[in-house]
Design a protein around this motif. Structure first.
Motif, PDB file in Angstrom:
ATOM      1  N   GLU A  26     -23.746  32.282 -59.494  1.00 17.83           N
ATOM      2  CA  GLU A  26     -23.683  33.411 -60.313  1.00 17.83           C
ATOM      3  C   GLU A  26     -22.787  33.436 -61.046  1.00 17.83           C
ATOM      4  O   GLU A  26     -22.253  33.984 -62.195  1.00 17.83           O
ATOM      5  N   ALA A  29     -23.019  31.296 -64.233  1.00 17.16           N
ATOM      6  CA  ALA A  29     -24.428  31.543 -65.263  1.00 17.16           C
ATOM      7  C   ALA A  29     -22.942  32.739 -65.960  1.00 17.16           C
ATOM      8  O   ALA A  29     -23.808  32.834 -66.916  1.00 17.16           O
ATOM      9  N   LYS A  30     -22.063  33.045 -65.344  1.00 15.57           N
ATOM     10  CA  LYS A  30     -21.046  33.917 -66.457  1.00 15.57           C
ATOM     11  C   LYS A  30     -20.987  33.420 -67.891  1.00 15.57           C
ATOM     12  O   LYS A  30     -20.767  34.043 -68.613  1.00 15.57           O
ATOM     13  N   ARG A  33     -25.074  28.399 -69.447  1.00 17.89           N
ATOM     14  CA  ARG A  33     -26.044  29.307 -70.593  1.00 17.89           C
ATOM     15  C   ARG A  33     -26.641  28.004 -70.345  1.00 17.89           C
ATOM     16  O   ARG A  33     -26.279  27.033 -69.957  1.00 17.89           O
ATOM     17  N   ASN A  34     -28.379  27.960 -69.738  1.00 23.27           N
ATOM     18  CA  ASN A  34     -29.352  27.617 -69.282  1.00 23.27           C
ATOM     19  C   ASN A  34     -28.998  27.152 -68.363  1.00 23.27           C
ATOM     20  O   ASN A  34     -29.948  25.549 -68.845  1.00 23.27           O
ATOM     21  N   LYS A  36     -30.333  25.678 -65.597  1.00 23.72           N
ATOM     22  CA  LYS A  36     -32.176  25.056 -64.444  1.00 23.72           C
ATOM     23  C   LYS A  36     -32.247  24.350 -63.260  1.00 23.72           C
ATOM     24  O   LYS A  36     -33.467  25.079 -62.669  1.00 23.72           O
TER      25      LYS A  36
ATOM     26  N   LYS B  48     -33.383  30.929 -63.065  1.00 23.89           N
ATOM     27  CA  LYS B  48     -33.005  30.761 -64.665  1.00 23.89           C
ATOM     28  C   LYS B  48     -32.491  32.408 -64.428  1.00 23.89           C
ATOM     29  O   LYS B  48     -32.692  32.676 -63.701  1.00 23.89           O
ATOM     30  N   ASN B  49     -32.111  32.483 -65.935  1.00 26.45           N
ATOM     31  CA  ASN B  49     -30.705  33.903 -65.881  1.00 26.45           C
ATOM     32  C   ASN B  49     -29.559  34.043 -65.317  1.00 26.45           C
ATOM     33  O   ASN B  49     -29.770  35.326 -64.517  1.00 26.45           O
ATOM     34  N   GLY B  50     -29.272  32.607 -63.929  1.00 29.03           N
ATOM     35  CA  GLY B  50     -28.239  33.458 -63.407  1.00 29.03           C
ATOM     36  C   GLY B  50     -28.962  33.322 -62.289  1.00 29.03           C
ATOM     37  O   GLY B  50     -28.130  33.515 -61.221  1.00 29.03           O
ATOM     38  N   ASN B  51     -29.929  33.353 -61.787  1.00 29.54           N
ATOM     39  CA  ASN B  51     -30.339  33.854 -60.297  1.00 29.54           C
ATOM     40  C   ASN B  51     -31.307  32.299 -59.661  1.00 29.54           C
ATOM     41  O   ASN B  51     -32.157  31.818 -61.140  1.00 29.54           O
TER      42      ASN B  51
END
Lengths: 69, 69, 69, 69, 69, 69, 69, 69, 69, 69, 69, 69
Positions: A26, A29-30, A33-34, A36, B48-51
């Motif tokens: 997390e 992710a800030k 991007r992307n 996987k 996905k989307n940071g999770n």
């Protein structure tokens, strides 16, 4: 053509190894991007007075990039 | 004489690594009898989307067999 | 001069891998002072009737000692 | 075209590590045809009252198959 | 719930390592459905008169199963 | 000043893994002087009709040399 | 009794990893008789101006010898 | 709650690798109670005049303890 | 003083493992200067309908940097 | 075409690990031409009366050869 | 019959990795008799303000014991 | 929440392996803040005329970051 970059992070948590993994993902992710996938490299912990006070997870994160930096 | 066979599976769960291990063991146990032990080979996750949307556990299961197939 | 000793233990729990790690650390801490860190070497489990009845964690504990025994 | 399949077994013996390997190969050979090779992955033993009461050999067996199951 | 099974094969080819990998995947795919991925474990070769007469690839195949056999 | 050279051999025997190790050491000792130690890298076997017909031991031999060839 | 010797080489090629392996085997075969097998230890490459200008293959060659040198 | 401690020993024998393992287990069992298992880490040997004069086995012993020392 | 930085990438190709390596190097070279070497960490593939539809190469790239970012 | 051969040596020194590495390289260089690189495999030491009396370095040496012996 | 026990320590030094190894050996030798060898498992360092302020060496010490504790 | 990032560098020195490690840490510290630890991955050397003319250390550096780049 997009390729995948792999970086290594150490996430931590006062509560559990799983939360340490989630924190690494997390927090990354800030700004990244992307993302996987995540691969767990190892778990360690900091111990004080007979208790694990910091749970740590060494993880590798894979994410797609357009340009390699 | 019975011997032990070892197979590799990848269990998954939307919730946790531990549930991924349990899913691998429980799904295998529906058709494989006499499972005696499980050995965790590694943990990975799909992000996905940071999770982490899918927790995965590579496991080796050991079970007694009368005949090797 | 104090140095660090590393020992290997196998903690267990009927409930989870994380509790197995904690049990190893807490049991050791009753008699071993100055434990600083724990390193997870591996996770295994004992299976019966398709369920993990014993979660096990092989861990290495590092603690400061004045004299090596 | 025939290819080679590799499976992992744990053979055991009350007498020796070598007999544990042989038992794995011979038990498998009752139902698996065309075994060509064996690779020793590791040796362990079960101990009771200071004696090894069960010698175990983790082995990988390679055999030719016409169809992969 | 479907899980993923991982098996190890050794594919071979008289021409190249890459064809050895493809042969392993394609031969397995005749009888194994839902193969999702292949992981190369190693490459070896059989040599005669100074030439590689058989290219071999040890691969792990991952495929989804409804029931573990 | 003499140093130690390490070479890798594969010894074999129709009878046992231990004899395969001894054969490697003894065959080498006919032409290599001053062998000091042997390290077992791995054991494999050739199987035919369900029996190990050739026991093989991959070994590393260490021996003192005056000049490195 | 003949035994097997294992040596490590690094073959190279301006064109491909596979050609690097072949070059190692073929160059060795000019002076080493009875090469039976090749095991790929790893692939690396030398890069210049964004292109791989030299493909390298670390390989182990196994060959039968009458006397160990 | 009892946990398992793992220690590493090197057993030796003038006769065989298996006897080296047994010597490690039996010598330890004189003073260490509740040894449950042995895991072979590696085999080495001391060579003199072309013969293995000392067979050595690096082993890990697992035993239950009430208190960790 | 310039030092060398090592990064991990996953290159891919619809055609071959070698092209996957080249794609990783060439894509990186668009933005990363002074790449000196590439080390192959592993090969994997994505499979669909019994064919490898995506060849992947995990690579480490080494390049000289003036300042570490 | 010249290729690269890799050999393993154990250098030693009464003074330091680094000198042990240098001794291995320098002793080899007396008879082996075209040594290009050295890779440290491991460090060990012989201890007597609580002091390291012999520092040892297991090294791999890579050198160009015209013909493989 | 005497056997060899192997323990793991982490020695440290403000000055160098080699001194970290020596400190581990010398501190252990104050209370552990008959240390015969040391094996370096790894080197790490603690960094502050861009300098290594603590050099650490993970080492395994082997020493002869009459009774295993 | 701050997490730890791990990067891999290759430091070099004309004088010693330890200086190669220090150079990697010090060069990185000019632009990377909050470096907490260094882990030695391996040592290699470039050899010319029988002497190590460049000592190299592959290291991993861990440093705290607020945002992952």
């Amino acid at each position: 053509m997009a390729i995948v970059k792999v970086i290594e992070l150490v996430g931590s948590s006062p509560n559990s190894f799983e939360e340490a993994v989630k924190n690494a993902v997390e927090t990354a992710a800030k700004t990244v991007r992307n993302i996987k996938g995540v691969d767990i490299v190892g778990f360690t912990g900091k111990v004080k007075n007979g208790n694990i006070i910091e749970f740590r997870a060494n993880v590798k994160l894979a994410f797609e990039v357009e340009t390699v930096e």
